[in-house]
Design a protein around this motif. Structure first.
Motif, PDB file in Angstrom:
ATOM      1  N   LEU B 151      25.594  33.756   5.834  1.00 20.79           N
ATOM      2  CA  LEU B 151      24.629  34.749   6.266  1.00 20.79           C
ATOM      3  C   LEU B 151      23.419  33.990   6.771  1.00 20.79           C
ATOM      4  N   ILE B 152      22.926  34.410   7.920  1.00 22.88           N
ATOM      5  CA  ILE B 152      21.771  33.722   8.470  1.00 22.88           C
ATOM      6  C   ILE B 152      20.613  34.701   8.556  1.00 22.88           C
ATOM      7  N   THR B 153      19.575  34.424   7.828  1.00 21.75           N
ATOM      8  CA  THR B 153      18.357  35.228   7.898  1.00 21.75           C
ATOM      9  C   THR B 153      17.312  34.310   8.528  1.00 21.75           C
ATOM     10  N   PRO B 154      16.135  34.843   8.844  1.00 25.52           N
ATOM     11  CA  PRO B 154      15.168  33.972   9.522  1.00 25.52           C
ATOM     12  C   PRO B 154      14.932  32.658   8.788  1.00 25.52           C
ATOM     13  N   HIS B 196      31.226  40.030   1.558  1.00 20.33           N
ATOM     14  CA  HIS B 196      29.896  39.441   1.645  1.00 20.33           C
ATOM     15  C   HIS B 196      29.023  39.958   2.782  1.00 20.33           C
ATOM     16  N   VAL B 197      29.633  40.568   3.766  1.00 17.62           N
ATOM     17  CA  VAL B 197      28.814  40.986   4.901  1.00 17.62           C
ATOM     18  C   VAL B 197      28.432  42.451   4.753  1.00 17.62           C
ATOM     19  N   ASN B 198      27.150  42.684   4.718  1.00 20.60           N
ATOM     20  CA  ASN B 198      26.656  44.049   4.636  1.00 20.60           C
ATOM     21  C   ASN B 198      26.363  44.536   6.050  1.00 20.60           C
ATOM     22  N   PHE B 199      27.209  45.413   6.542  1.00 19.78           N
ATOM     23  CA  PHE B 199      27.111  45.786   7.947  1.00 19.78           C
ATOM     24  C   PHE B 199      25.911  46.666   8.258  1.00 19.78           C
ATOM     25  N   ASP B 200      25.237  47.153   7.211  1.00 13.47           N
ATOM     26  CA  ASP B 200      24.021  47.934   7.459  1.00 13.47           C
ATOM     27  C   ASP B 200      22.885  47.033   7.895  1.00 13.47           C
ATOM     28  N   ILE B 201      22.894  45.834   7.427  1.00 15.81           N
ATOM     29  CA  ILE B 201      21.795  44.918   7.720  1.00 15.81           C
ATOM     30  C   ILE B 201      22.134  43.996   8.879  1.00 15.81           C
ATOM     31  N   VAL B 202      23.339  43.490   8.840  1.00 16.62           N
ATOM     32  CA  VAL B 202      23.713  42.452   9.796  1.00 16.62           C
ATOM     33  C   VAL B 202      23.790  42.993  11.216  1.00 16.62           C
ATOM     34  N   LYS B 203      23.140  42.276  12.114  1.00 17.34           N
ATOM     35  CA  LYS B 203      23.149  42.703  13.513  1.00 17.34           C
ATOM     36  C   LYS B 203      24.456  42.370  14.194  1.00 17.34           C
ATOM     37  N   CYS B 204      24.922  41.170  13.953  1.00 13.86           N
ATOM     38  CA  CYS B 204      26.199  40.812  14.538  1.00 13.86           C
ATOM     39  C   CYS B 204      26.897  39.753  13.687  1.00 13.86           C
ATOM     40  N   VAL B 205      28.160  39.640  13.912  1.00 18.92           N
ATOM     41  CA  VAL B 205      28.955  38.652  13.193  1.00 18.92           C
ATOM     42  C   VAL B 205      29.492  37.662  14.216  1.00 18.92           C
ATOM     43  N   LEU B 206      29.167  36.414  14.016  1.00 27.16           N
ATOM     44  CA  LEU B 206      29.673  35.403  14.933  1.00 27.16           C
ATOM     45  C   LEU B 206      30.983  34.872  14.389  1.00 27.16           C
TER      46      LEU B 206
END
Lengths: 631, 401
Positions: B151-154, B196-206
């Motif tokens: 997961l990549i956050t700022p 692990h990926v919360n699709f409500d938050i995540v903008k895109c999945v690489l």
């Protein structure tokens, strides 16, 4: 027997049943009995035939005699009896086998094995002929060791009634002593030379097609399968890929028309037995290519003669260049350059000369010796100048040299270090038939035989070798340089990984998380500083590594230290650096094992350096990782 | 993060009250809190009470405590910050000097007091309270037999799952095992993505890999999603991004090009995330994420080192020297340096940062959780691009990275 009787009644033909010949049931039963009783050979009288224990059981306890002329004599005697005994549907499998064992190299016995097992079915009948009998038991004692070896490695699909034999054989430790192994190896040497050959080159140079066609012309691929490939590839609209399908077997590879992983095959030339490794050319699969090349002794560099194509492969960033450098750095010294697709340029001699000149110069620069490089014009698709069966007047008008097959035959023999402790780098792990699982790889040094105990590193498990196979054929022993499938038991399959090492438990490899190495940089775009994260390619291992320290910069030719602790390393420099890995890697120093001391470093899709392991260091990671919270 | 109040005097002493709102803020808090600071927050404490008859009863009490920080722990997986210290404000439950460990919780305010708020700390508060900087994305970096789900956050790159399996190689006539191994591997990745990926938050999945693994995986995943009726995957299909940089790959994607971006990476190791982020086709998606700017800055540094080695320097000593000469144009510094326990050390780094700022230089503070920050950390944690070349010959004692 019931069946026989009933059918007799129905047919109302009363044939007196001949009880002197044992029925198939009896044979099976007696075999089973023999297989499951644990009577040692020494206690059992050799003349009682029905109780002859399976050969595999006859352990090394029995006196070890060398094969002598006496034995040869008994053999000839046996041979004279042979016709007679065969009439009674008897088989003198032992006889056949014995002579084979004496005359030929054990490694080559394969062909006779099947015949052997066919013959063996009626073995218990031997009781009728007591003369043969005694001779048989004699010869058996003599050749005991060798015989039981060959027996225990029949492929599992053989006669089910004998199923018990291989299993019990592996339990008894029938280890040859070093002298015997040496003898075996000498026998091997007397035969054809073994070579591992990798095929490299730019993507779409026609590597797989060329090799597929060569295999076809050499008769390794049968007509029916080839025909099938042709039909199927045409259906997909890729008719020209038919020969490549011989080596590209996965669906993905065929659909895309790109080799993705190393394909392994085997063929013979008049003087050589070649293990062929077909490497992928696409730059994304260079890790696979490195794995393959690390196992090779010699290489064929395939270049595409088509206008423009040769140039793209050869210019900076092309794989012709990169592969040639990689192969050299990984210890390949002899190279054939196959100038492929000559048919597309109408077999022009000028073009051929042009390519050979350019490449020749480059290869010399890279470090190949001039007389170790040879050039062959050919066409993989039409099959011209592979084995010389297809005449091509346009080529013959100016080319008088050898064909590809002949040139392969001319490779110089590579000396192998069979005296060093055993080392095998695991390239693949799969579940085979029977118990345990199989790993494949090339034996780098030493030799191995079933019954050996080996150490698996870095997991540290001790395993037993159950069987050895080279190219799907069982062998009694294998030596350095062989591509071997080892069936092992004694550990969990999940604990062994690609890149694990099998080695002699008495002299294990070094396990390191930090090493000092000498590296030579290639044409890198960005400088290397400490803290540089690279991918470390070693044998079949691909691991991330960090350059922890730049120790010194060296003079490329003399090896003298120019500068200590350089700030950064730029292209074409040579240096001593320290590398650190996340988890322990098993390796050897270059000075001890040349083949096992070499590695490559890659970064972001480019090969940046070749290196030699100089020293294994203690890890200091604990001190500097304390700060990072991610730990 | 929200700032409730700030009370800092002209000597830079004082306290700030903050409310963390998302896991990322915990990371900021972790970077703010230093040993010796005071921290006040509500917490639950077990309190023993002895009645008159001598029987002991244990109660859990919610109370507000103020401690002087002694140790700080941060768990990257759960994004939990745990601070241990001694109580400095007595109340009815807890005695003065008693030890307590505060678990900072989301949406519960805490007050942090320092004797000296330096520029780096203040900048971080400003940054943390800036709501514009958000671009969460997930990345699956893979190669055959190895995959990382991140997961990549700022400010953070969090490794959520590492999948490593052995896939049998193709062998003559025995491709079944290879295919089976591959499917098993893909299944494991899908499970990791779902978990692990919360699709409500995540903008895109690489989805990034060398070769064709990504295409194969994406194809497999969506057929499985349809088959198994995983709504979460099918609904968010447009969020999956697979970028292509090499032209040779495009053919397979014609039909759903608009929905996918496949990223090309050279390997499945975590550090190749750096190349992935640099991929030009991703730039508009990522816009100005911190992760991306960091990668770019580090790249610039390496370019400079290549072209003019004297105009780039790294290592604390060298950079300090350059700062003294007012030569630093861009300073790259890892935030882990400011977490130093030793006040003197921290001051030394603050001095470098302030020095650069005074002279009109640019300061980029790297998050040590990002891949680029990790690399900078290996490179002694501080590097600089200089305005003019400085030649330093006598580089002897340098601390180990």
């Amino acid at each position: 027997m019931k069946h026989i009787k009933r059918s007799c009644n129905i047919m109302n033909e009363i044939i007196p049943f001949d009880f002197t010949t044992p029925s198939p049931d009896d044979i099976v039963r007696s075999k089973q009995k023999a297989a499951f009783t644990r009577t040692a050979f020494a206690t059992a009288p050799p003349t009682v035939i029905l109780k002859v224990p399976p050969k595999g059981r006859q352990s090394s306890k029995s006196p070890e005699k060398t094969i002598n002329s006496n034995d040869q004599a008994t053999n000839s005697q046996l041979n004279s009896d042979k016709s007679e005994s065969l009439q009674k549907s008897q088989t003198l499998s032992n006889n056949v086998k014995t002579s084979l064992n004496i005359d030929s190299d054990k490694g080559r016995i394969v062909a006779s094995n099947s015949e052997d097992s066919n013959l063996r079915t009626g073995k218990s009948d031997l009781k009728t002929d007591s003369g043969v009998l005694t001779v048989k038991s004699d010869s058996k004692v003599d050749t005991l060791k060798l015989e039981s070896k060959t027996d225990s490695f029949l492929t599992p699909k053989k006669d089910p009634s004998l199923g018990a034999i291989p299993r019990s054989a592996s339990k008894a430790k029938l280890l040859l002593d070093p002298a015997k192994m040496k003898e075996e190896y000498d026998k091997r040497l007397a035969e054809k030379d073994q070579l591992n050959m990798v095929v490299i080159g730019h993507v779409d140079a026609g590597k797989s097609t060329l090799m597929g066609h060569l295999l076809y012309q050499l008769g390794e691929i049968n007509q029916r399968i080839m025909h099938k490939y042709e039909q199927e590839s045409k259906k997909l609209g890729k008719g020209s890929f038919a020969f490549a399908w011989v080596l590209d077997e996965t669906e993905e590879e065929r659909a895309r028309g790109v080799t993705m992983d190393i394909a392994q095959s085997r063929f013979e030339t008049p003087k050589k037995v070649i293990t062929l490794l077909d490497a992928p050319g696409h730059k994304d699969f260079i890790p696979n290519m490195i794995t393959g090349t690390a196992q090779a002794d010699v290489a064929i560099l395939v270049v595409n003669a088509t206008k423009g194509e040769f140039e793209t492969g050869f210019e900076l960033g092309g794989q012709t260049r990169e592969h040639a450098i990689l192969a050299r750095s990984l210890g390949v010294t002899q190279l054939i350059v196959a100038v492929n697709k000559m048919d597309t340029i109408d077999w022009l001699e000028t073009r051929y000369n042009d390519i050979t000149k350019k490449l020749g110069q480059f290869l010399k620069q890279v470090g190949y010796k001039e007389n170790d490089i040879s050039f062959i014009p050919c066409s993989g698709l039409s099959g011209v100048n592979l084995t010389g069966r297809i005449p091509e007047p346009k080529l013959e008008s100016w080319y008088k040299g050898s064909t590809l097959e002949e040139q392969i035959d001319k490779f110089k023999v590579v000396t192998r270090s069979i005296d060093k402790p055993f080392r095998l780098c695991v390239g693949d792990i799969f579940k085979g038939m029977g118990s345990g699982f199989s790993v494949t790889g090339r034996i780098v040094t030493g030799s191995v035989q079933p019954g050996d105990r080996l150490l698996v590193l870095p997991s540290g498990d001790s395993v037993a070798v159950k069987g050895l196979a080279i190219n799907d054929v069982s062998y009694p022993c294998a030596f350095a340089g062989d591509h071997v499938t080892v069936t092992i038991t004694g550990m969990d399959m999940n604990n062994i990984h690609v890149g694990s090492m099998l080695c002699d438990p008495t002299s294990p490899l070094k396990s390191a998380t930090r090493i000092k190495a000498k590296i030579v940089l290639f044409n890198v775009e960005i400088p290397i500083t400490k803290g540089f994260m690279v991918v470390f390619h070693y044998q079949s291992i691909t691991e991330p590594a960090v350059i922890k320290r730049l120790n010194s910069q060296l003079n490329k030719s003399t090896g003298e230290v120019i500068k200590n602790k350089p700030k950064c390393l730029v292209k074409n420099m040579s240096a001593v650096v320290e590398l650190e890995f996340d988890r322990p890697i098993c390796l050897e120093l270059y000075k001890d094992y040349k083949d096992l001391g070499r590695f490559m470093l890659r970064y972001s899709g480019h090969t940046i350096a070749a290196g030699l392991v100089e020293e294994v260091l203690k890890s200091k990671s604990k001190t500097d990782e304390g700060v990072s919270s991610s730990g | 993060m929200k700032q409730v109040f700030r009370n800092i005097d002209k000597y830079y002493a004082g306290s700030v009250e903050l409310v963390p709102e998302e896991p990322e803020d915990m990371w900021h808090a972790y970077n703010l809190v230093a040993v010796g600071d005071t921290l006040r927050s509500t917490t639950i404490r077990k309190v023993q009470t002895e009645s008159a008859t001598g029987s002991v009863s244990v109660n859990k009490v919610r109370t507000t405590l103020c401690i002087q920080v002694e140790t700080i722990d941060f768990d990257t997986q759960g994004c939990v910050l745990r601070v241990k210290g001694r109580n400095i404000q007595e109340n009815q439950y807890v005695k003065m000097g008693a030890y307590h460990t505060l678990d900072l919780e989301l949406n519960r305010k805490f007050a942090l007091g320092k004797h000296e708020w330096d520029s780096v700390a203040l900048d971080r508060i400003d940054m943390a309270c800036d709501p514009t900087q958000h671009a969460d994305l997930a990345a699956v970096i893979m190669q055959e037999g190895l995959a990382h789900v991140c997961l990549i956050t700022p400010n953070m790159t969090l490794l959520r799952a590492k999948i490593e399996t052995t896939i049998p190689r193709k062998r003559k006539g025995m491709c079944a095992q290879h295919d089976k191994g591959l499917t098993k591997f893909y299944d494991q990745i899908i499970q990791a993505v779902l978990r692990h990926v919360n699709f409500d938050i995540v903008k895109c999945v690489l989805i990034a890999s060398p070769g064709f693994v990504k295409d194969q995986f994406a194809e497999y995943m969506f057929t499985m999603a349809v088959k198994m009726d995983w709504k979460i995957l099918t609904d968010n299909k447009s969020k999956f991004v697979l970028v292509h940089s090499s032209s040779g790959f495009k053919h397979s994607l014609k039909d759903n090009k608009s929905k996918f971006v496949l990223v090309h990476s050279s390997s499945g190791f975590k550090h190749s995330l750096k190349e992935v982020l640099q991929d030009p086709s991703l730039a508009p998606k990522l816009a100005d994420t911190k992760a991306l700017t960091e990668v770019k800055a580090l790249d610039e540094f390496y370019q400079m080192l290549m072209n003019d080695a004297d105009r780039a320097s790294y290592g604390v000593k060298h950079v300090e020297k350059a700062v003294d000469l007012q030569a630093v144009e861009i300073l790259l510094i890892s935030d882990e340096l400011f977490r130093a326990q030793d006040v003197q050390k921290r001051k030394r780094y603050i001095k470098i940062v302030d020095g650069v700022k005074e002279n009109g230089g640019e300061v980029r503070i790297f998050s040590s959780l990002h891949v680029s920050g990790e690399q900078l950390g290996q490179l002694s944690g501080v590097a600089a691009i200089l305005r003019f070349p400085i030649h330093d010959d006598d580089d002897d004692s340098e601390e180990e990275g």
